[in-house]
Design a protein around this motif. Sequence first.
Motif, short mmCIF file in Angstrom:
data_model
loop_
_atom_site.label_atom_id
_atom_site.label_comp_id
_atom_site.label_asym_id
_atom_site.label_seq_id
_atom_site.Cartn_x
_atom_site.Cartn_y
_atom_site.Cartn_z
N CYS A 176 70.72 47.37 69.12
CA CYS A 176 71.96 48.14 69.14
C CYS A 176 72.58 47.98 70.52
N ARG A 177 73.60 47.19 70.61
CA ARG A 177 74.20 46.86 71.92
C ARG A 177 74.67 48.06 72.72
N LYS A 178 75.14 49.11 72.02
CA LYS A 178 75.69 50.28 72.72
C LYS A 178 74.61 51.26 73.20
N ALA A 179 73.37 51.04 72.80
CA ALA A 179 72.29 51.97 73.17
C ALA A 179 71.85 51.78 74.61
N VAL A 180 71.42 52.88 75.23
CA VAL A 180 70.85 52.85 76.57
C VAL A 180 69.37 53.22 76.54
N ALA A 181 68.92 53.75 75.40
CA ALA A 181 67.53 54.17 75.25
C ALA A 181 67.14 54.13 73.78
N VAL A 182 65.83 54.12 73.55
CA VAL A 182 65.30 54.12 72.19
C VAL A 182 64.18 55.15 72.10
N LEU A 183 64.17 55.89 71.00
CA LEU A 183 63.07 56.81 70.69
C LEU A 183 62.26 56.21 69.56
N GLU A 184 60.93 56.22 69.70
CA GLU A 184 60.05 55.67 68.67
C GLU A 184 58.91 56.65 68.41
N ARG A 185 58.44 56.65 67.18
CA ARG A 185 57.22 57.36 66.82
C ARG A 185 56.62 56.69 65.60
N PHE A 186 55.34 56.95 65.37
CA PHE A 186 54.72 56.49 64.13
C PHE A 186 55.36 57.29 63.00
N SER A 187 55.73 56.60 61.94
CA SER A 187 56.43 57.24 60.82
C SER A 187 55.57 58.31 60.18
N THR A 188 56.19 59.44 59.91
CA THR A 188 55.50 60.57 59.31
C THR A 188 56.49 61.37 58.48
N CYS A 189 56.00 62.18 57.60
CA CYS A 189 56.87 63.00 56.75
C CYS A 189 57.40 64.22 57.49
N ASP A 190 56.74 64.63 58.56
CA ASP A 190 57.20 65.81 59.29
C ASP A 190 56.96 65.62 60.77
N PRO A 191 57.69 66.21 61.65
CA PRO A 191 58.93 66.91 61.40
C PRO A 191 60.06 65.93 61.13
N PRO A 192 61.26 66.46 60.84
CA PRO A 192 62.38 65.55 60.55
C PRO A 192 62.67 64.61 61.72
N TRP A 193 63.22 63.46 61.41
CA TRP A 193 63.59 62.48 62.44
C TRP A 193 65.06 62.65 62.75
#
Length: 107
Positions: free
Chosen positions: A73-90
């Motif tokens: 994403c060219r306009k992004a300055v940062a990225v958030l990542e986590r292992f996929s899970t059903c909770d909490p909401p993303w």
Amino acid sequence: MENEIEVLKLAGRFPARVKGLLRSEPGGVLLLMPCNDVHTVGMNDLLDIAFVGDDGRIIESYRAVAPLRRLKCRKAVAVLERFSTCDPPWFSVGDYVGISRKEGGKA
């Protein structure tokens, strides 16, 4: 109502950003900064990924990204990542991300 992330890990240096969540234990969210391009090469698990703009808003958000994928994403300055899970909401597009330190926390 605001959602809070209890564990936020910062990957600000190049080696930490390259490694990302590779060989990490599930739990918490990783903030890669600066970053606008991520991959899931070497990952065995699905990831949730959100791109953050310079105003703190989520520009793009993805759930359950499979291994061997690349997102940019060219306009992004940062990225958030986590292992996929059903909770909490993303995060959803348009959500605001703010970072603060809890009282008594370490700098």
